[in-house]
Design a protein around this motif. Structure first.
Motif, PDB file in Angstrom:
ATOM      1  N   LEU A 123       3.014   1.617   5.919  1.00  0.00           N
ATOM      2  CA  LEU A 123       2.485   2.877   5.953  1.00  0.00           C
ATOM      3  C   LEU A 123       1.937   3.811   6.136  1.00  0.00           C
ATOM      4  N   MET A 128       0.644  -0.904  -0.043  1.00  0.00           N
ATOM      5  CA  MET A 128       0.306  -0.440   0.031  1.00  0.00           C
ATOM      6  C   MET A 128       1.213   1.007   0.315  1.00  0.00           C
ATOM      7  N   MET A 186     -10.218   0.983   3.332  1.00  0.00           N
ATOM      8  CA  MET A 186      -9.678  -0.670   1.709  1.00  0.00           C
ATOM      9  C   MET A 186     -11.071  -1.285   2.326  1.00  0.00           C
ATOM     10  N   ASP A 202      -6.641   4.050   6.700  1.00  0.00           N
ATOM     11  CA  ASP A 202      -6.918   3.642   5.012  1.00  0.00           C
ATOM     12  C   ASP A 202      -7.069   2.117   4.917  1.00  0.00           C
ATOM     13  N   ILE A 203      -6.527   1.368   6.340  1.00  0.00           N
ATOM     14  CA  ILE A 203      -6.431  -0.229   5.324  1.00  0.00           C
ATOM     15  C   ILE A 203      -7.969  -0.419   6.319  1.00  0.00           C
TER      16      ILE A 203
END
Length: 284
Positions: A261, A11, A150, A146-147
């Motif tokens: 990340l 990522m 997603m 973000d994770i």
């Protein structure tokens, strides 16, 4: 159940490639200043990783290493110089601070220019999390968001955060609540098991090495390991990956999870700070 192992490095590579394209067209180049007080080797390692990442996207990084006996007045003076320097677009103070400076952390963070605070640690930037939109946000919290977004829609999910840190748990809780998640914070890794077993999303920052086992999880949960330990000569987190594989839906492990990340989100914050300073100045 097949568990998806989330690789933060992959990522991060996507983010850095996009930022490199943007930086290629910018002049002057974004410049980050890192203040490191003392000789802690782990802190030096983190600084080197950040320097390398800035270089990879075509930016400039200036690492300033101050001696262990640096006084608060001297450190604040260095920050004032960087705040006033138009060529410096982002500033971070590598934490933890050593010795007596550790008790002055809030004073140090409060002295940073709000628009150059790429770690998102200034009280103003932390306070902006209560409003929409926030400006510069903690990189660790952004990495986790973000994770989570997603793979899951946070709205309505129960997210359990084990820990209480100002750089991860507190900002992440606010970001999640803004997205409609039901958030439960367990400040210490004490009597966490019953709540964790109901979590759709589990983020574990505090606790013992490899303490989270399959029996502690709701089937299909998204599990983010945010711990860091040396165990039997190797790096590990709070989650036992061998145990939870097959029970978790997604696992962000240690090592190789949120670490890479987090640095990518630092680069994004540097570009956000750069745009605010350079493009806003051009508007004038």
């Amino acid at each position: 159940m097949d568990t998806v192992i989330v690789k933060g490095s992959e990522m991060a590579s996507v983010i850095k490639a996009k930022l490199k394209e943007e930086v290629n067209d910018l002049f002057p180049k974004p410049q980050l200043a890192i203040l490191l007080v003392g000789d802690d080797e782990e802190s030096r390692r983190y600084v080197r990783l950040k320097e390398k990442a800035v270089d990879e996207i075509g930016g400039q990084c200036r690492a300033i290493n101050l001696p262990e006996n640096t006084t608060l007045v001297e450190l604040l003076g260095q920050i004032r110089e960087l705040n006033a320097d138009p060529h410096t677009h982002g500033i971070l103070v590598q934490l933890p601070l050593p010795g007596p400076l550790a008790t002055e952390q809030e004073t140090v963070l409060s002295s940073l220019s709000v628009v150059k605070d790429v770690d998102g640690f200034h009280p103003f930037n932390r306070g902006k999390l209560f409003s929409t939109p926030p400006f510069l946000v903690s990189c660790a919290a952004l990495a986790c968001m973000d994770i989570i977004t997603m793979y899951r829609n946070p709205r309505g999910l129960l997210t359990v955060l084990v820990g209480d840190s100002f750089d991860l748990v507190q900002p992440l809780a606010l970001l999640l609540m803004a997205r409609g998640s039901r958030v439960c914070i367990i400040p210490e890794a004490h009597e966490w098991e019953e709540v964790a077993a109901r979590a759709d999303v589990l983020v574990v920052e505090k606790g013992r090495p490899l303490m989270v086992k399959a029996d502690h999880l709701k089937p299909g949960a998204l599990v983010i390991d945010a711990g860091f330990h040396w165990e039997a000569g190797r790096v590990c987190g709070n989650v036992d990956p061998m145990s939870v594989t097959g029970k978790a839906g997604w696992l962000v492990p240690v090592p190789g999870g949120i670490g890479p990340l987090l640095i990518a989100k630092l680069l994004e914050n540097l570009l956000t700070a750069y745009r605010e300073q350079v493009f806003a100045a051009d508007d004038w």
